[in-house]
Design a protein around this motif. Structure first.
Motif, PDB file in Angstrom:
ATOM      1  N   ALA A 147       0.839  -1.206   0.000  1.00 37.74           N
ATOM      2  CA  ALA A 147       0.000   0.000   0.000  1.00 37.74           C
ATOM      3  C   ALA A 147       0.870   1.252   0.000  1.00 37.74           C
ATOM      4  O   ALA A 147       0.536   2.266  -0.636  1.00 37.74           O
ATOM      5  N   VAL A 152      -1.586   4.253  -1.590  1.00 38.88           N
ATOM      6  CA  VAL A 152      -3.012   4.269  -1.276  1.00 38.88           C
ATOM      7  C   VAL A 152      -3.214   3.890   0.186  1.00 38.88           C
ATOM      8  O   VAL A 152      -2.334   3.325   0.833  1.00 38.88           O
ATOM      9  N   GLU A 153      -4.400   4.228   0.680  1.00 35.03           N
ATOM     10  CA  GLU A 153      -4.809   3.792   2.011  1.00 35.03           C
ATOM     11  C   GLU A 153      -5.933   2.786   1.861  1.00 35.03           C
ATOM     12  O   GLU A 153      -6.832   2.954   1.036  1.00 35.03           O
ATOM     13  N   THR A 154      -5.877   1.728   2.661  1.00 36.37           N
ATOM     14  CA  THR A 154      -6.870   0.663   2.540  1.00 36.37           C
ATOM     15  C   THR A 154      -7.871   0.723   3.683  1.00 36.37           C
ATOM     16  O   THR A 154      -7.610   1.303   4.732  1.00 36.37           O
ATOM     17  N   CYS A 169     -12.061  -5.262  -4.799  1.00 38.61           N
ATOM     18  CA  CYS A 169     -11.925  -4.059  -3.969  1.00 38.61           C
ATOM     19  C   CYS A 169     -13.142  -3.170  -4.167  1.00 38.61           C
ATOM     20  O   CYS A 169     -13.914  -3.337  -5.115  1.00 38.61           O
ATOM     21  N   TYR A 172     -14.287   2.342  -1.467  1.00 45.28           N
ATOM     22  CA  TYR A 172     -14.049   2.793  -0.097  1.00 45.28           C
ATOM     23  C   TYR A 172     -12.729   2.263   0.461  1.00 45.28           C
ATOM     24  O   TYR A 172     -12.370   2.557   1.605  1.00 45.28           O
ATOM     25  N   GLY A 173     -12.036   1.457  -0.331  1.00 45.17           N
ATOM     26  CA  GLY A 173     -10.746   0.952   0.123  1.00 45.17           C
ATOM     27  C   GLY A 173     -10.785  -0.412   0.765  1.00 45.17           C
ATOM     28  O   GLY A 173      -9.767  -0.897   1.267  1.00 45.17           O
ATOM     29  N   LEU A 197      -4.673  -3.397  -5.041  1.00 40.62           N
ATOM     30  CA  LEU A 197      -4.329  -2.065  -4.520  1.00 40.62           C
ATOM     31  C   LEU A 197      -4.364  -1.017  -5.632  1.00 40.62           C
ATOM     32  O   LEU A 197      -4.819   0.119  -5.421  1.00 40.62           O
ATOM     33  N   LEU A 200      -7.591   0.644  -6.480  1.00 48.64           N
ATOM     34  CA  LEU A 200      -8.042   1.760  -5.657  1.00 48.64           C
ATOM     35  C   LEU A 200      -7.734   3.101  -6.322  1.00 48.64           C
ATOM     36  O   LEU A 200      -8.291   4.134  -5.947  1.00 48.64           O
TER      37      LEU A 200
END
Length: 236
Positions: A147, A152-154, A169, A172-173, A197, A200
């Motif tokens: 990530a 990105v943020e998950t 996915c 919204y993550g 990932l 996203l």
């Protein structure tokens, strides 16, 4: 409370006895090929045997339905058989004893069941649980690491079983991964994680998406091709 030493030998199956103070009546469950009898703490064993015997045809039918629904496998689930995990093959070691968590010990996947010769489904489920536990750990570690590289943020990370995909996915993550992917080599798991990932950022399979995947994994094409050619082998 479950007593691993209590079991009922049926005609064609073995049922595990689960004693609990939360129930006043006895019930039989057939889940994932495993037969269990949930009974009140003080119910005598002869009563339990009678219950199992009275439900014999129903149990056999449920087990047959489960067996027919499983993907084809040539595995016999016996000691010495080989099972893949992250690019290495490990030998299965089946021990006789009270049901216990499956462990990787001295390069062997060790499963302990009361009666190995009659408990094929118990051995298989123990293996499945071991794979799922390890998939949860390894995939979460990889999501955290990659990530940062993808930028990105998950959200929530879930480990599931899909019939025809390796991951998914949401905008919204949230990420979901098929636990069976850990049967593949380590680099292939990396590819699946990076793939999701990158979704996203790009929610399609556009040129921009694949460029993003390539930025993080220059060898992604080889991984993608390996997965396409070997999907039929990723079966427990």
């Amino acid at each position: 409370m479950t007593s691993a030493s209590e079991k009922v030998e049926g005609r064609g199956f073995c049922a595990v006895v689960v004693r609990t103070s939360r129930k006043k009546s006895a019930t039989i469950k057939v889940e994932e090929g495993i037969v269990s009898v949930v009974v009140p703490k003080t119910l005598p064993m002869d009563k339990i045997h009678q219950l199992v015997d009275s439900k014999h045809d129903w149990i056999i039918e449920k087990l047959a339905i489960y067996a027919e629904a499983q993907p084809p496998s040539e595995k016999e689930y016996v000691s010495g058989e080989s099972f893949p995990y992250l690019g290495r093959n490990y030998r299965l070691k089946v021990l006789t004893g009270d049901l216990a968590p499956t462990k990787l010990i001295n390069g062997r996947i060790t499963v302990t069941v009361p009666d190995p010769d009659a408990q094929y489904h118990y051995i298989r489920r123990a293996l499945l649980n071991w794979y799922k536990r390890n998939a949860e750990k390894k995939i979460r570690e990889k999501v955290t690491r990659y990530a940062k590289q993808v930028g990105v943020e998950t959200g929530v990370v879930r480990i599931k079983e899909f019939k025809s995909r390796w991951g998914s996915c949401t905008p919204y993550g949230d990420l979901e991964f098929n636990w069976l992917i850990v049967l593949a080599p380590n680099r292939i798991v990396d590819y699946v994680v990076v793939h999701e990932l990158c979704h996203l950022i790009h929610h399609d399979h556009s040129i921009q998406f694949w460029k993003e995947v390539e930025r993080v994994m220059p060898d992604y094409r080889e991984c993608k091709e390996w997965l396409k050619d070997n999907v039929h082998k990723l079966v427990v």
